[in-house]
Design an enzyme around this catalytic site. Structure first.
Site, PDB file in Angstrom:
ATOM      1  N   GLY A 126       0.817  -1.214   0.000  1.00  0.00           N
ATOM      2  CA  GLY A 126       0.000   0.000   0.000  1.00  0.00           C
ATOM      3  C   GLY A 126       0.849   1.261   0.000  1.00  0.00           C
ATOM      4  CB  SER A 129       5.698  -0.799  -5.407  1.00  0.00           C
ATOM      5  OG  SER A 129       4.627  -1.693  -5.608  1.00  0.00           O
ATOM      6  CG  ASP A 174      -1.549   5.692  -5.234  1.00  0.00           C
ATOM      7  OD1 ASP A 174      -1.924   6.372  -4.260  1.00  0.00           O
ATOM      8  OD2 ASP A 174      -1.943   4.536  -5.444  1.00  0.00           O
TER       9      ASP A 174
HETATM   10  C1  GLA Z   1      -4.869   2.967  -3.887  1.00  0.00           C
HETATM   11  C2  GLA Z   1      -5.230   3.680  -5.181  1.00  0.00           C
HETATM   12  C3  GLA Z   1      -5.418   5.176  -4.941  1.00  0.00           C
HETATM   13  C4  GLA Z   1      -6.364   5.440  -3.777  1.00  0.00           C
HETATM   14  C5  GLA Z   1      -5.999   4.589  -2.571  1.00  0.00           C
HETATM   15  C6  GLA Z   1      -7.014   4.691  -1.469  1.00  0.00           C
HETATM   16  O1  GLA Z   1      -3.613   3.392  -3.454  1.00  0.00           O
HETATM   17  O2  GLA Z   1      -4.238   3.480  -6.150  1.00  0.00           O
HETATM   18  O3  GLA Z   1      -5.868   5.800  -6.132  1.00  0.00           O
HETATM   19  O4  GLA Z   1      -7.697   5.249  -4.158  1.00  0.00           O
HETATM   20  O5  GLA Z   1      -5.843   3.234  -2.896  1.00  0.00           O
HETATM   21  O6  GLA Z   1      -7.036   5.964  -0.921  1.00  0.00           O
END
Ligand code: GLA
Length: 383
Positions: A126, A129, A174
Site C-alpha cells: 500500500g 510501488s 498515487d
Molecule cells: C490505492 C489507489 C489510490 C487510492 C488509494 C485509497 O492506493 O491506487 O488511487 O484510491 O488506494 O485511498
C-alpha cells in the site's frame, strides 16, 4: 536511492556496454489522510517517501525497446513500439506496456530506448510501488524524448495505464504525489481540479510506517467494488460524484440506496472533511487535532468503508494507546492489509518501535517491518 542508482547503472553497462545517458527516480508514497476519496473527486493528503524506483536509460534512434528488470533476476524484454499494442505481457512487463501505450496515446512518435529498472518500495504494502514504477518510466521516456510533460500529465498517463491496461480503477493520488511531491512537505491535492497545496510535518515529528506484512488478498476486486458502491450512492442522489454530496443530501436519499452504499458514501463525505481539517491542523502544528482526525479516519475505514483487517486494527490501537493526543495513527493506502502510518514525536520514536516489536508478532504471529520516513521531492518537481 543512491545505491539503487549504482545498481541500475552497473547492470546497464553490463547489458548495453555503455554508460546510461539518464539516471532518475520516482518515489513511492504514504497517505497521511484522505483514503478512497481520490476517485470520488475529493481530497487527499499524501507525502512522497524515500523509497522509490530508479531507471537508467539511453535513447535509441529507432522504435526498439530493451528493458531489464533488476528485481526480477535481471529479466530482459525486447520489443518494438510499433507492435506493442498487439503484444502479450505479464508480470512487470504489463506495467511497462501499459505506461508506454498510455504515453503513445499523446506522443505516438516517441523513439525507443534501452532501460534498466530497480526499486525498493515494498510491493503489495500500500505504498504505491506500481505508481512509482510508472512515474519513473514516464520521467525517463519524457527526458530521453524531450517531451514537455508536466507532473499532472504524467500522473494522468500513469492512472490511464492502471485503469485501461492493468484493470485497476484507481484514482490519481498515487501518481500525482510520485510526480509532484515536495521535499519535507505533504501535499493537499484536490482530485477534481488537481490543485495542489503543500504543508510541513510539524518540527520534531517523524512519519513512521509500519508494514503489517499481512498478505493482501482480493485487493483489486474489493477495491473496484468499493468504487462501484460509491458511484451507485452518488447516482442515487442524482449526482455524478460524491464530491457534490452533503451529509443532508445523503441522509435524505438513504432509502434510495443499499446500506453498504450508504456506509461507503458516509466514509467518503466525512473523510473529505477530515482531510481538510488535518491540513489546517498541520499548518498550525496542532497535533491534538491531527490525532483526532487520524483516529476518526481509521474508525471510518474500519466500520463504514470496511477495508481494514484485524492485525491492522490491532497495530492502530496499540499505538493509539501509546501516543494519545500527542501523535496520530491510522491505516494508510487501499486497505486489506498493508501499512499503518503514524505521526510520532521524534523523542518517542524508539519507544514506539519497541512497543510494536514486543507485541505485534506475539499477537498476530507475523513479524512487522518498521520504517521512519522522510518526505521527498516528486519525479517531476522542479528543484
Ligand atoms: C490505492 C489507489 C489510490 C487510492 C488509494 C485509497 O492506493 O491506487 O488511487 O484510491 O488506494 O485511498
Amino acid at each position: 536511492m543512491e545505491q539503487l542508482a549504482q545498481n541500475a547503472t552497473a547492470v546497464f553497462k553490463e547489458f548495453f556496454d555503455a554508460e546510461p545517458a539518464y539516471v532518475g527516480n520516482a518515489p513511492g508514497r504514504v497517505n497521511l489522510i484522505g483514503e478512497h476519496t481520490d476517485y470520488n473527486d475529493g481530497f487527499v493528503l499524501p507525502a512522497a517517501i524515500n523509497f522509490g524506483t530508479v531507471v537508467a536509460a539511453s535513447p535509441r534512434s529507432d522504435r526498439s525497446m530493451s528493458v531489464v528488470a533488476l528485481d526480477f533476476d535481471n529479466e530482459r524484454s525486447d520489443f518494438d513500439l510499433d507492435t506493442l499494442a498487439d503484444a502479450e505481457a505479464s508480470s512487470w512487463m504489463s506495467y511497462v506496456r501499459g505506461v508506454l501505450l498510455a504515453l503513445m496515446e499523446q506522443y505516438p512518435d516517441i523513439k525507443g530506448a534501452e532501460l534498466t529498472v530497480t526499486g525498493n518500495v515494498p510491493q503489495g504494502a500500500g505504498l504505491s510501488s506500481s505508481a512509482s514504477f510508472e512515474i519513473a518510466l514516464l520521467k525517463a521516456m519524457a527526458s530521453l524524448n524531450n517531451l514537455p510533460l508536466s507532473g499532472a500529465d504524467a500522473a494522468k498517463m500513469g492512472q490511464l495505464a492502471e485503469n485501461k491496461y492493468a484493470g485497476c480503477n484507481c484514482g490519481i493520488m498515487d501518481q500525482m504525489i510520485s510526480a509532484c511531491g515536495a521535499k519535507d512537505r505533504a501535499l493537499l491535492l484536490d482530485c477534481r481540479s488537481l490543485e495542489t497545496k503543500y504543508t510541513s510535518v510539524p518540527a520534531d515529528f517523524s512519519v513512521m510506517i509500519i508494514n503489517s506484512n499481512v498478505k493482501r488478498g482480493l485487493v483489486e476486486s474489493e477495491y473496484n467494488l468499493r468504487r462501484e458502491q460509491c458511484e451507485a450512492a452518488a447516482a442515487a442522489m442524482g449526482l455524478t460524484s460524491l464530491r457534490d454530496a452533503s451529509l443532508e443530501l445523503l441522509n435524505a436519499a438513504k432509502d434510495k440506496m443499499s446500506t453498504k452504499e450508504y456506509q461507503r458514501a458516509l466514509h467518503v463525505l466525512t473523510e473529505n472533511e477530515r482531510t481538510l481539517t488535518m491540513f489546517d491542523a498541520l499548518n498550525a502544528s496542532d497535533i491534538a487535532t491531527c490525532s483526532k482526525m487520524m483516529a476518526e479516519s481509521h474508525a471510518s475505514m474500519r466500520d463504514d468503508f470496511e477495508i481494514t483487517v484485524p492485525p491492522i486494527d490491532y497495530l492502530v490501537e496499540l499505538l493509539n494507546g501509546f501516543l494519545g493526543t500527542g501523535g496520530g495513527v491510522r491505516m494508510t493506502g487501499g486497505g486489506f492489509g498493508g501499512c499503518i502510518v503514524a505521526l510520532v514525536a521524534d523523542a518517542k520514536v524508539e519507544e514506539a518501535k519497541e512497543l510494536v516489536l514486543e507485541n505485534y508478532e506475539k499477537e498476530t504471529g507475523i513479524a512487522p517491518s518498521i520504517f521512519v520516513c522522510s518526505a521527498e521531492a516528486g519525479a517531476f518537481t522542479q528543484a
